[in-house]
Design an enzyme around this catalytic site. Structure first.
Site, short mmCIF file in Angstrom:
data_model
loop_
_atom_site.label_atom_id
_atom_site.label_comp_id
_atom_site.label_asym_id
_atom_site.label_seq_id
_atom_site.Cartn_x
_atom_site.Cartn_y
_atom_site.Cartn_z
CE LYS A 15 0.91 1.24 4.45
NZ LYS A 15 1.52 2.52 4.91
CG ASP A 140 -0.33 -0.06 7.78
OD1 ASP A 140 -0.98 0.98 7.99
OD2 ASP A 140 0.90 -0.07 7.63
#
Length: 281
Positions: A15, A140
């Site tokens: 990401k 995350d």
């Protein structure tokens, strides 16, 4: 994908934080954030093989760390109590996402383990339950379980899908490891950015990262990489670093930049994704 020895292969994408703001510090010591999370096609591969003896075996822990502290192992261990039958698994990690880079590699591996084993072991957890469980592993992890580009709030566990234009990214990793704990406890860290209502991708621009200034001060190598990449366009740090990136509208433009910076740094060329590959499985 099935392997001859019974392993199955699953994707674990990286990401980027296209924007990251710290909106406050909680009583439990964690920080509230607002961030745009974007999936990219730079990815690890997680190989899983079921066992029926209840054992969890991680064959290649990252950097030689004990398997019990690896996020992928911990993810499997966390789910065992929900399994309908005595369940075990063997795990192999093919790492392509650099560690300590702000790209979420370890968290993505853990999320992939949670998503797959929830099905294999017939745990029956909803996505919301998986997100809440994953938050205990890392900030995350909820995003990767959510599986779509998102605007995140809270500690990263309150997620709303966000439409992000298709882009290509050039990512540079300077030769340094940034301590996330050091940055989050730094006295100069901005902790009071204004909270916003659910924004659009466009009205959040210009993008920023509230941790960037502190990281640049404490880790000059990150500043140098940022300065180099800024020669080609707007650059930003992802997460707590150490990677910095720039976005391009097409692959050719991104590749031209990649060719230049890859002579100086470890660099990656990646395309943005709209959803996690496991959502298509």
């Amino acid at each position: 994908m099935n392997i001859a020895d019974g392993r199955q292969a699953f994707s674990a994408p990286a990401k980027l934080n296209l924007d990251l703001r710290i909106t406050g510090r909680r009583e439990d010591g964690y920080h509230n954030i607002e961030s745009i999370f974007c999936l990219i096609d730079l990815q690890d591969t997680v190989y899983l093989k079921p066992r029926d003896d209840g054992k969890i075996i991680l064959h290649n822990p990252v950097d030689g760390m004990p398997q019990e502290v690896d996020l992928s192992y911990r993810a499997a261990s966390l789910l065992q109590k929900y399994a309908r039958n005595p369940a075990g698994v063997e795990i192999w990690l093919d790492k392509k996402i650099p560690t300590g880079a702000g790209l979420g590699g370890g968290s993505s591996d853990a999320a992939t383990v949670l998503l797959v084993l929830n099905r294999w072991w017939q745990c029956g957890l909803t996505q919301r339950q998986l997100i809440d469980s994953g938050a205990a592993l890392g900030a995350d992890v909820p995003f990767f379980i959510f599986g779509k580009n998102a605007f995140a709030r809270g500690i990263g566990d309150r997620l709303d899908e966000m439409d992000i234009p298709k882009q290509w990214y050039v990512i540079v990793k300077p030769p340094v490891h940034v301590s996330t704990a050091k940055i989050f406890t730094h006295e100069s860290l901005t902790r009071n950015s204004a909270s916003s209502i659910m924004p659009t991708f466009q009205n959040l621009q210009p993008f920023r990262n509230d941790m960037q200034a502190v990281v640049f001060k404490e880790y000059p190598e990150v500043w140098k990489a940022y300065s180099e990449l800024s020669r080609y366009g707007f650059a930003l740090m992802t997460g707590s670093g150490a990677c910095v990136f720039t976005a391009c509208q097409d692959r050719n433009s991104a590749y031209n930049i990649y060719r230049q910076v890859s002579d100086l740094y470890e660099a990656y060329l990646a395309e943005g994704l709209s959803k996690h590959p496991l959502l298509s499985v």
